[in-house]
Write a protein that holds these residues in place. Structure first.
Motif, PDB file in Angstrom:
ATOM      1  N   GLY A  84       0.807  -1.270  -0.051  1.00 20.54           N
ATOM      2  CA  GLY A  84      -0.045  -0.072   0.049  1.00 20.54           C
ATOM      3  C   GLY A  84       0.967   1.311   0.120  1.00 20.54           C
ATOM      4  N   LEU A  85       1.754   1.104   0.826  1.00 23.63           N
ATOM      5  CA  LEU A  85       2.601   2.374   0.683  1.00 23.63           C
ATOM      6  C   LEU A  85       3.598   2.666  -0.467  1.00 23.63           C
ATOM      7  CD1 LEU A  85       4.325   4.554   2.290  1.00 23.63           C
ATOM      8  CD2 LEU A  85       6.020   2.893   2.808  1.00 23.63           C
ATOM      9  N   VAL A  86       3.935   1.539  -0.956  1.00 27.62           N
ATOM     10  CA  VAL A  86       4.464   1.470  -2.518  1.00 27.62           C
ATOM     11  C   VAL A  86       3.563   2.307  -3.747  1.00 27.62           C
ATOM     12  CG1 VAL A  86       5.629   0.344  -4.387  1.00 27.62           C
ATOM     13  CG2 VAL A  86       6.183  -0.031  -1.883  1.00 27.62           C
ATOM     14  N   GLY A  87       2.113   1.843  -3.331  1.00 30.37           N
ATOM     15  CA  GLY A  87       1.107   1.996  -4.239  1.00 30.37           C
ATOM     16  C   GLY A  87       0.918   3.742  -4.253  1.00 30.37           C
ATOM     17  N   VAL A  88       0.838   3.982  -2.826  1.00 30.02           N
ATOM     18  CA  VAL A  88       0.405   5.590  -2.478  1.00 30.02           C
ATOM     19  C   VAL A  88       1.498   6.316  -3.195  1.00 30.02           C
ATOM     20  CG1 VAL A  88       0.369   7.165  -0.584  1.00 30.02           C
ATOM     21  CG2 VAL A  88      -1.078   5.062  -0.596  1.00 30.02           C
ATOM     22  N   ILE A  89       2.673   6.000  -3.046  1.00 25.54           N
ATOM     23  CA  ILE A  89       3.812   6.765  -3.375  1.00 25.54           C
ATOM     24  C   ILE A  89       3.870   6.860  -5.099  1.00 25.54           C
ATOM     25  CG2 ILE A  89       6.413   6.935  -3.926  1.00 25.54           C
ATOM     26  CD1 ILE A  89       6.620   5.625  -0.987  1.00 25.54           C
ATOM     27  N   TYR A  90       3.599   5.507  -5.691  1.00 24.01           N
ATOM     28  CA  TYR A  90       3.610   5.729  -7.013  1.00 24.01           C
ATOM     29  C   TYR A  90       2.270   6.473  -7.748  1.00 24.01           C
ATOM     30  CZ  TYR A  90       2.635   3.937 -11.655  1.00 24.01           C
ATOM     31  OH  TYR A  90       2.623   3.665 -13.249  1.00 24.01           O
ATOM     32  N   PHE A  91       1.188   6.436  -6.999  1.00 30.16           N
ATOM     33  CA  PHE A  91      -0.009   6.997  -7.521  1.00 30.16           C
ATOM     34  C   PHE A  91       0.210   8.785  -7.339  1.00 30.16           C
ATOM     35  CE2 PHE A  91      -4.133   9.215  -6.247  1.00 30.16           C
ATOM     36  CZ  PHE A  91      -4.699   8.886  -7.363  1.00 30.16           C
ATOM     37  N   ASN A  92       0.951   8.934  -6.536  1.00 33.42           N
ATOM     38  CA  ASN A  92       0.906  10.513  -6.159  1.00 33.42           C
ATOM     39  C   ASN A  92       1.977  10.996  -7.224  1.00 33.42           C
ATOM     40  OD1 ASN A  92      -0.505  11.804  -3.392  1.00 33.42           O
ATOM     41  ND2 ASN A  92      -0.224   9.656  -3.136  1.00 33.42           N
ATOM     42  N   ILE A  93       3.164  10.289  -7.425  1.00 31.14           N
ATOM     43  CA  ILE A  93       4.242  10.674  -8.360  1.00 31.14           C
ATOM     44  C   ILE A  93       3.327  10.489  -9.882  1.00 31.14           C
ATOM     45  CG2 ILE A  93       6.352  10.121  -9.247  1.00 31.14           C
ATOM     46  CD1 ILE A  93       7.289   9.040  -6.727  1.00 31.14           C
ATOM     47  N   SER A  94       2.535   9.539 -10.036  1.00 29.33           N
ATOM     48  CA  SER A  94       2.186   9.689 -11.311  1.00 29.33           C
ATOM     49  C   SER A  94       1.103  10.744 -11.625  1.00 29.33           C
ATOM     50  CB  SER A  94       1.385   8.325 -11.583  1.00 29.33           C
ATOM     51  OG  SER A  94       0.754   8.263 -12.752  1.00 29.33           O
ATOM     52  N   LYS A  95       0.304  11.233 -10.657  1.00 30.11           N
ATOM     53  CA  LYS A  95      -0.340  12.188 -10.718  1.00 30.11           C
ATOM     54  C   LYS A  95       0.453  13.470 -11.039  1.00 30.11           C
ATOM     55  CE  LYS A  95      -3.946  12.993  -8.109  1.00 30.11           C
ATOM     56  NZ  LYS A  95      -4.875  13.339  -8.961  1.00 30.11           N
ATOM     57  N   MET A  96       1.587  13.820 -10.268  1.00 32.51           N
ATOM     58  CA  MET A  96       2.336  14.769  -9.903  1.00 32.51           C
ATOM     59  C   MET A  96       2.972  15.117 -11.740  1.00 32.51           C
ATOM     60  SD  MET A  96       5.825  15.593  -8.289  1.00 32.51           S
ATOM     61  CE  MET A  96       4.956  15.824  -6.701  1.00 32.51           C
ATOM     62  N   ILE A  97       3.269  13.872 -12.392  1.00 35.21           N
ATOM     63  CA  ILE A  97       3.772  14.017 -13.617  1.00 35.21           C
ATOM     64  C   ILE A  97       2.877  14.086 -14.741  1.00 35.21           C
ATOM     65  CG2 ILE A  97       5.255  12.814 -15.460  1.00 35.21           C
ATOM     66  CD1 ILE A  97       6.596  11.336 -13.027  1.00 35.21           C
ATOM     67  N   TYR A  98       1.778  13.288 -14.939  1.00 34.02           N
ATOM     68  CA  TYR A  98       0.873  13.118 -15.713  1.00 34.02           C
ATOM     69  C   TYR A  98      -0.599  13.797 -15.878  1.00 34.02           C
ATOM     70  CZ  TYR A  98       4.217   9.578 -17.205  1.00 34.02           C
ATOM     71  OH  TYR A  98       5.367   8.913 -17.344  1.00 34.02           O
ATOM     72  N   ASP A  99      -0.976  14.301 -14.494  1.00 30.29           N
ATOM     73  CA  ASP A  99      -2.307  14.629 -14.377  1.00 30.29           C
ATOM     74  C   ASP A  99      -2.363  16.011 -14.879  1.00 30.29           C
ATOM     75  OD1 ASP A  99      -3.435  12.561 -13.308  1.00 30.29           O
ATOM     76  OD2 ASP A  99      -4.486  13.435 -11.608  1.00 30.29           O
ATOM     77  N   SER A 100      -3.756  16.233 -15.412  1.00 30.94           N
ATOM     78  CA  SER A 100      -4.032  17.836 -15.678  1.00 30.94           C
ATOM     79  C   SER A 100      -3.903  18.586 -14.727  1.00 30.94           C
ATOM     80  CB  SER A 100      -5.398  17.955 -16.472  1.00 30.94           C
ATOM     81  OG  SER A 100      -5.314  16.939 -17.715  1.00 30.94           O
ATOM     82  N   PRO A 101      -3.887  19.850 -14.800  1.00 29.65           N
ATOM     83  CA  PRO A 101      -3.770  20.884 -13.764  1.00 29.65           C
ATOM     84  C   PRO A 101      -5.190  21.124 -13.012  1.00 29.65           C
ATOM     85  CG  PRO A 101      -3.538  22.122 -15.667  1.00 29.65           C
ATOM     86  CD  PRO A 101      -3.435  20.668 -16.032  1.00 29.65           C
ATOM     87  N   LYS A 102      -5.236  21.553 -11.848  1.00 36.29           N
ATOM     88  CA  LYS A 102      -6.425  21.939 -11.421  1.00 36.29           C
ATOM     89  C   LYS A 102      -6.530  23.734 -11.796  1.00 36.29           C
ATOM     90  CE  LYS A 102      -6.224  18.994  -7.282  1.00 36.29           C
ATOM     91  NZ  LYS A 102      -6.309  19.051  -5.642  1.00 36.29           N
TER      92      LYS A 102
END
Length: 393
Positions: A84-102
């Motif tokens: 779960g910790l690895v998943g949380v880190i991966y999910f947040n870094i992925s959002k930081m790199i690829y997600d559209s801005p707010k």
């Protein structure tokens, strides 16, 4: 601020995503700190066999203080929490790199920035400029000193014929409390009617097209005035991206049309343009920043308290990384000094208190002092550092 641009391409600004200069400094310090810790740990593990064995024991699955079912459940939950910790880190870094801005929206005064404007009389027709003035207020035009705009006009030939072009970047609007003004323009055309275009003042605009066009976020306002001109008003929406580039979109509405007598050498066309006092500013913000990532990971680590609740805490260990791997000799000497009674700790305190306790009761609980020491070492107290210090006297 919950809205986002899901389909519009944008450029990431890592400076903003990493919380600017303060975030970059904090990240650099953290990386250097972790790097130093790892280097010191590796050096000490190579130098001292005792520490190598201790590390092996810490990660050993052998644990005779727990039953087999408890140990199995402990391993399963530990692996789930780690995943779960690895998943949380991966999910947040992925959002930081690829997600559209707010997107955050604010209303700001319409100061300083004038638009580009294009005035055309129609295809294969020409339009001549006669006069153009800017008044820093909408009401009471006669009381305001006008600004001559002759230097800002030029001719552009395109799909709409020979048009008059107003360059907004060459016109610095005066600062006014009302933050709105009026453009009073006069032209001579080959025929009645005029096409008014209002658009962004950036280099991406192509004003030679039938409908001038900029980039995806720079819509051009278009309005056709029949007859001999009239009065229009425009509204403006600005979009500020993560790199602080501003795109502007416009919409035009007609207030009135005017019919006047044609001039001897052509049709006189007068246009009055009211600019808005307030514009809507849409600002891009990173979908997740470095501070958000640390906060999310730290919040997840709080769940690890459940692990301690289910299986108990580890042995008390007052000797941390610095004592074990950095200042080994200095902290060992300080411990020995206190154990010998030269410091604030007296070795005889426990024995003096023991005399006041019922000896029979103590004997019924523990057979001897050696068994008591083994019990403490096994379940409660980390004695490795103490024993190593005593052995090296």
């Amino acid at each position: 601020m919950g809205d986002s641009l899901d389909t519009v391409p944008f450029n990431h600004s890592w400076y903003e995503t990493l919380n600017g200069g303060a975030g970059l400094f904090a990240l650099a310090v953290a990386i250097i700190f972790v790097f130093i810790i790892i280097i010191v740990f590796i050096i000490r593990i190579i130098q001292l066999p005792r520490l190598r064995q201790q590390v092996i024991d810490d990660f050993s699955v052998v644990d005779n203080t727990r039953s087999v079912p408890t140990r199995i459940l402990k391993v399963i939950i530990f692996l789930l929490l780690t995943a779960g910790l690895v998943g949380v880190i991966y999910f947040n870094i992925s959002k930081m790199i690829y997600d559209s801005p707010k997107i955050s929206v604010a209303l700001i005064k319409n100061n300083m920035m004038a638009p580009f404007m294009l005035f055309c009389n129609g295809e294969k027709r020409s339009l001549k400029y006669t006069s153009a003035e800017y008044y820093p207020a909408i009401n009471g035009i006669s009381e305001s000193a006008p600004i001559d705009l002759v230097q800002q006009f030029s001719i552009i030939s395109g799909k709409n014929g020979e048009c008059q072009f107003f360059n907004g970047t060459m016109f610095l609007k005066p600062i006014s409390d009302s933050s709105e003004g009026t453009y009073s323009l006069s032209f001579i055309g080959d025929a009645s009617g005029i096409i008014v275009f209002i658009g962004d003042n950036n280099t991406n605009m192509d004003w030679t097209l039938t409908i001038p066009q900029g980039n995806l976020l720079s819509n051009v306002g278009v309005q056709v005035l029949e007859g001999n001109g009239g009065t229009i008003q425009y509204t403006e929406t600005r979009h500020t991206d993560l790199n602080e580039n501003v795109d502007r979109s416009f919409q035009i509405s007609v207030i009135e049309t005017v019919i006047i007598e044609p001039a001897l050498n052509g049709t006189r066309i007068n246009v009055t343009i009211f600019e808005p006092r307030i514009v809507t500013n849409q600002v891009e913000n990173p979908s997740i920043t470095l501070a958000d990532l640390f906060s999310n990971v730290g919040g997840y680590l709080g769940i690890w308290g459940i692990f301690g609740f289910l299986f108990g805490s580890s042995k008390m260990d007052p000797f941390g990384f610095v004592a074990r791997f950095v200042f080994i000799k200095q902290d060992r000497e300080k411990l020995l000094k206190e154990l010998k009674g030269d410091g604030n700790v007296e070795l005889g305190t426990w024995e003096k208190e023991e005399k006041e306790v019922d000896i029979d009761t103590k004997t019924s609980i523990l057979s001897n002092q050696a068994e008591f020491k083994n019990l403490l070492s096994k379940y409660y107290v980390e004695t490795d550092y103490y024993e190593h210090a005593v052995e090296n006297v």
